[in-house]
Design an enzyme around this catalytic site. Sequence first.
Site, PDB file in Angstrom:
ATOM      1  N   GLN A 102     -38.720 -28.620  14.382  1.00 48.36           N
ATOM      2  CA  GLN A 102     -39.318 -27.381  14.938  1.00 48.36           C
ATOM      3  C   GLN A 102     -40.538 -26.956  14.129  1.00 48.36           C
ATOM      4  OE1 GLN A 102     -36.155 -24.322  16.061  1.00 48.36           O
ATOM      5  NE2 GLN A 102     -34.893 -25.887  15.094  1.00 48.36           N
TER       6      GLN A 102
ATOM      7  N   VAL B 114     -42.709 -28.734  12.379  1.00 46.66           N
ATOM      8  CA  VAL B 114     -43.943 -29.532  12.540  1.00 46.66           C
ATOM      9  C   VAL B 114     -44.571 -29.385  13.937  1.00 46.66           C
ATOM     10  CG1 VAL B 114     -43.287 -31.150  10.728  1.00 46.66           C
ATOM     11  CG2 VAL B 114     -42.770 -31.720  13.123  1.00 46.66           C
TER      12      VAL B 114
ATOM     13  N   GLN C 130     -40.545 -36.444   3.399  1.00 44.21           N
ATOM     14  CA  GLN C 130     -39.872 -37.624   2.843  1.00 44.21           C
ATOM     15  C   GLN C 130     -39.518 -38.566   3.987  1.00 44.21           C
ATOM     16  OE1 GLN C 130     -35.782 -37.375   1.234  1.00 44.21           O
ATOM     17  NE2 GLN C 130     -36.707 -38.039  -0.679  1.00 44.21           N
TER      18      GLN C 130
ATOM     19  N   GLN D  42     -37.721 -41.446   6.110  1.00 49.16           N
ATOM     20  CA  GLN D  42     -36.435 -42.134   6.275  1.00 49.16           C
ATOM     21  C   GLN D  42     -36.676 -43.626   6.524  1.00 49.16           C
ATOM     22  OE1 GLN D  42     -34.177 -40.180   9.380  1.00 49.16           O
ATOM     23  NE2 GLN D  42     -33.158 -38.849   7.925  1.00 49.16           N
ATOM     24  N   ARG D  43     -37.961 -44.025   6.546  1.00 47.42           N
ATOM     25  CA  ARG D  43     -38.277 -45.452   6.660  1.00 47.42           C
ATOM     26  C   ARG D  43     -38.260 -46.086   5.278  1.00 47.42           C
ATOM     27  NH1 ARG D  43     -43.541 -47.131   9.206  1.00 47.42           N
ATOM     28  NH2 ARG D  43     -42.419 -49.089   9.366  1.00 47.42           N
TER      29      ARG D  43
ATOM     30  N   ASN E 140     -52.743 -22.200   6.555  1.00 45.85           N
ATOM     31  CA  ASN E 140     -53.610 -21.065   6.215  1.00 45.85           C
ATOM     32  C   ASN E 140     -52.996 -19.754   6.728  1.00 45.85           C
ATOM     33  OD1 ASN E 140     -54.625 -20.442   8.895  1.00 45.85           O
ATOM     34  ND2 ASN E 140     -55.951 -22.252   8.744  1.00 45.85           N
ATOM     35  N   ALA E 141     -53.580 -18.656   6.263  1.00 49.79           N
ATOM     36  CA  ALA E 141     -52.966 -17.349   6.534  1.00 49.79           C
ATOM     37  C   ALA E 141     -52.959 -17.011   8.019  1.00 49.79           C
ATOM     38  CB  ALA E 141     -53.698 -16.264   5.747  1.00 49.79           C
ATOM     39  N   ARG E 142     -53.967 -17.463   8.748  1.00 49.23           N
ATOM     40  CA  ARG E 142     -53.985 -17.173  10.191  1.00 49.23           C
ATOM     41  C   ARG E 142     -52.809 -17.852  10.888  1.00 49.23           C
ATOM     42  NH1 ARG E 142     -58.945 -18.124  14.522  1.00 49.23           N
ATOM     43  NH2 ARG E 142     -57.975 -16.926  16.186  1.00 49.23           N
TER      44      ARG E 142
ATOM     45  N   ARG F 271     -41.463 -17.388  14.608  1.00 50.62           N
ATOM     46  CA  ARG F 271     -40.262 -17.890  13.923  1.00 50.62           C
ATOM     47  C   ARG F 271     -39.497 -16.817  13.156  1.00 50.62           C
ATOM     48  NH1 ARG F 271     -39.493 -22.607  16.664  1.00 50.62           N
ATOM     49  NH2 ARG F 271     -41.384 -23.883  16.618  1.00 50.62           N
TER      50      ARG F 271
HETATM   51  C1  LIG Z   1     -37.954 -19.612  20.139  1.00 54.28           C
HETATM   52  C2  LIG Z   1     -38.706 -20.899  20.407  1.00 54.28           C
HETATM   53  C3  LIG Z   1     -38.196 -21.815  21.310  1.00 54.28           C
HETATM   54  C4  LIG Z   1     -38.888 -22.992  21.576  1.00 54.28           C
HETATM   55  N1  LIG Z   1     -38.369 -23.885  22.478  1.00 54.28           N
HETATM   56  C5  LIG Z   1     -39.035 -25.011  22.766  1.00 54.28           C
HETATM   57  C6  LIG Z   1     -38.535 -25.941  23.734  1.00 54.28           C
HETATM   58  O1  LIG Z   1     -37.497 -25.736  24.338  1.00 54.28           O
HETATM   59  N2  LIG Z   1     -39.243 -27.081  23.966  1.00 54.28           N
HETATM   60  C7  LIG Z   1     -40.417 -27.354  23.312  1.00 54.28           C
HETATM   61  O2  LIG Z   1     -41.027 -28.389  23.565  1.00 54.28           O
HETATM   62  N3  LIG Z   1     -40.915 -26.494  22.400  1.00 54.28           N
HETATM   63  C8  LIG Z   1     -40.262 -25.343  22.109  1.00 54.28           C
HETATM   64  N4  LIG Z   1     -40.782 -24.485  21.178  1.00 54.28           N
HETATM   65  C9  LIG Z   1     -41.993 -24.846  20.457  1.00 54.28           C
HETATM   66  C10 LIG Z   1     -43.215 -24.141  21.060  1.00 54.28           C
HETATM   67  O3  LIG Z   1     -43.415 -24.510  22.406  1.00 54.28           O
HETATM   68  C11 LIG Z   1     -44.480 -24.477  20.247  1.00 54.28           C
HETATM   69  O4  LIG Z   1     -44.715 -25.873  20.298  1.00 54.28           O
HETATM   70  C12 LIG Z   1     -44.367 -24.082  18.791  1.00 54.28           C
HETATM   71  O5  LIG Z   1     -43.822 -22.794  18.671  1.00 54.28           O
HETATM   72  C13 LIG Z   1     -45.758 -24.125  18.148  1.00 54.28           C
HETATM   73  O6  LIG Z   1     -46.458 -22.962  18.481  1.00 54.28           O
HETATM   74  P1  LIG Z   1     -47.889 -22.916  19.220  1.00 54.28           P
HETATM   75  O7  LIG Z   1     -47.989 -24.001  20.219  1.00 54.28           O
HETATM   76  O8  LIG Z   1     -48.159 -21.522  19.643  1.00 54.28           O
HETATM   77  O9  LIG Z   1     -48.916 -23.092  18.127  1.00 54.28           O
HETATM   78  P2  LIG Z   1     -49.382 -23.925  16.884  1.00 54.28           P
HETATM   79  O10 LIG Z   1     -49.196 -25.381  17.033  1.00 54.28           O
HETATM   80  O11 LIG Z   1     -48.749 -23.251  15.715  1.00 54.28           O
HETATM   81  O12 LIG Z   1     -50.929 -23.596  16.989  1.00 54.28           O
HETATM   82  C14 LIG Z   1     -51.430 -22.271  16.818  1.00 54.28           C
HETATM   83  C15 LIG Z   1     -52.297 -21.869  17.985  1.00 54.28           C
HETATM   84  O13 LIG Z   1     -53.438 -22.732  18.020  1.00 54.28           O
HETATM   85  C16 LIG Z   1     -53.812 -22.945  19.364  1.00 54.28           C
HETATM   86  N5  LIG Z   1     -53.691 -24.372  19.647  1.00 54.28           N
HETATM   87  C17 LIG Z   1     -53.096 -25.314  18.867  1.00 54.28           C
HETATM   88  N6  LIG Z   1     -53.217 -26.525  19.429  1.00 54.28           N
HETATM   89  C18 LIG Z   1     -53.873 -26.331  20.598  1.00 54.28           C
HETATM   90  C19 LIG Z   1     -54.279 -27.199  21.645  1.00 54.28           C
HETATM   91  N7  LIG Z   1     -54.036 -28.501  21.626  1.00 54.28           N
HETATM   92  N8  LIG Z   1     -54.941 -26.678  22.679  1.00 54.28           N
HETATM   93  C20 LIG Z   1     -55.212 -25.360  22.742  1.00 54.28           C
HETATM   94  N9  LIG Z   1     -54.829 -24.456  21.802  1.00 54.28           N
HETATM   95  C21 LIG Z   1     -54.170 -24.959  20.734  1.00 54.28           C
HETATM   96  C22 LIG Z   1     -52.867 -22.104  20.238  1.00 54.28           C
HETATM   97  O14 LIG Z   1     -53.458 -20.853  20.458  1.00 54.28           O
HETATM   98  C23 LIG Z   1     -51.657 -21.966  19.361  1.00 54.28           C
HETATM   99  O15 LIG Z   1     -50.871 -20.823  19.666  1.00 54.28           O
HETATM  100  C24 LIG Z   1     -40.110 -23.280  20.905  1.00 54.28           C
HETATM  101  C25 LIG Z   1     -40.626 -22.348  20.000  1.00 54.28           C
HETATM  102  C26 LIG Z   1     -39.937 -21.159  19.744  1.00 54.28           C
HETATM  103  C27 LIG Z   1     -40.522 -20.183  18.756  1.00 54.28           C
END
Ligand SMILES: Cc1cc2nc3c(=O)[nH]c(=O)nc-3n(C[C@H](O)[C@H](O)[C@H](O)COP(=O)(O)OP(=O)(O)OC[C@H]3O[C@@H](n4cnc5c(N)ncnc54)[C@H](O)[C@@H]3O)c2cc1C
Length: 233
Positions: free
Chosen positions: A76, A78, A88, A90-91, A157-159, A168
Site C-alpha cells: 500500500q 509504495v 529489502q 526477497q530475491r 517531500n513535505a507536499r 492514510r
Molecule cells: C483507503 C484506501 C483504499 C484504497 N483501495 C484501493 C483499492 O482497492 N485498489 C487500488 O488499486 N488502490 C487502492 N488504494 C490506493 C489508491 O488508489 C492510490 O493508488 C494511493 O492512495 C496513492 O495515492 P494517489 O494516487 O492519490 O497519489 P500519489 O501516488 O501519492 O501521488 C500524489 C498525487 O500526484 C498526482 N499524480 C501522481 N501520479 C500521477 C499520474 N500518473 N497522473 C496524474 N497525476 C498523478 C495525483 O494528484 C496524486 O494524488 C487505496 C487507497 C486508500 C487510501
Amino acid sequence: MRVALTNFTPEPERTVAAAAKLSTSQLSAAELKETLTPVQIDKLLSHLISAGHLSPFEHASFTFVIDGISRACSHQLVRHRLASYTQQSQRYVAVKSLEYVTPPTIAAKADLKAKYNDMVQQAHKLYTEMVDAGVPAEDARYVLPNAMETKIVMSMNARELMHACSLRLCLKAQWEIVDLFQRIKEEVQKVAPRLGAELQPKCFALGYCNERESCGLFPTLKEIKGGVSTSAQ
Ligand SMILES: Cc1cc2nc3c(=O)[nH]c(=O)nc-3n(C[C@H](O)[C@H](O)[C@H](O)COP(=O)(O)OP(=O)(O)OC[C@H]3O[C@@H](n4cnc5c(N)ncnc54)[C@H](O)[C@@H]3O)c2cc1C
C-alpha cells in the site's frame, strides 16, 4: 514496527517559506532564508496551505527507515508514487528467520491466531525446504504470505507527505498503514512541528468525511444534509 527519520532537509519550514517568498521578493532565497522570522514563516506556511500553493513544500524532503511492517502494508505504501523507496529484496535475501505481522483482529481470537501462526510457519517451512533444495529464493518466496515483515527506506517531500497523510491517517484506511503514518507524523513533528501539524487526515481540510461512513470525527455530507451530526470535533 519501527520508524526512524534518518535524514531531512535542514530547517525544512524555513526552506519552504524562503522558496515561497522568493516569488514575490527582490531578495535571493538565501537572503530570505537568513532574514525570515519564525512568525513570518508560520504565516507564510499557513497562507500557502490555505491558498493551495503547495509546490514550495516540495523543497523539504524527509528520509525514513521503516522496519517490521508487513508486505501487505508496504504494498500500500509504495502506491504513493511521488516518493523514493528501497526495499529489502526477497530475491537476494533469503528469509531465514520467520518474522511476521499478526493483525489485532486475528490476535484477539485465540483459535484463529493459532491457525494463522500454523499457516505462516508451514509456508516458511516449505519455503526453507525449497531454498535448501536449490530453488532460487526469488521463486521460493511465492509461498510466503503478505504477513511477512519487510524493511524499507522511504524519502518523501513535505507536499507528498501531506497528501499521503490525508489518505492514510484516515481511520478508514487499514490499521497498519494508519499506524505507520502516525509514526511518520510523530517523527516529522520532532524536527518540524509546524509542518507536522499539517499532517492530518483529509477530513480536517474538508471539514466533513467523504467516506461512505464516518469514523465519528466529522459527519459525512449526507449526514450534514440530513441534519444528523456525528461530529466529535
Ligand atoms: C483507503 C484506501 C483504499 C484504497 N483501495 C484501493 C483499492 O482497492 N485498489 C487500488 O488499486 N488502490 C487502492 N488504494 C490506493 C489508491 O488508489 C492510490 O493508488 C494511493 O492512495 C496513492 O495515492 P494517489 O494516487 O492519490 O497519489 P500519489 O501516488 O501519492 O501521488 C500524489 C498525487 O500526484 C498526482 N499524480 C501522481 N501520479 C500521477 C499520474 N500518473 N497522473 C496524474 N497525476 C498523478 C495525483 O494528484 C496524486 O494524488 C487505496 C487507497 C486508500 C487510501
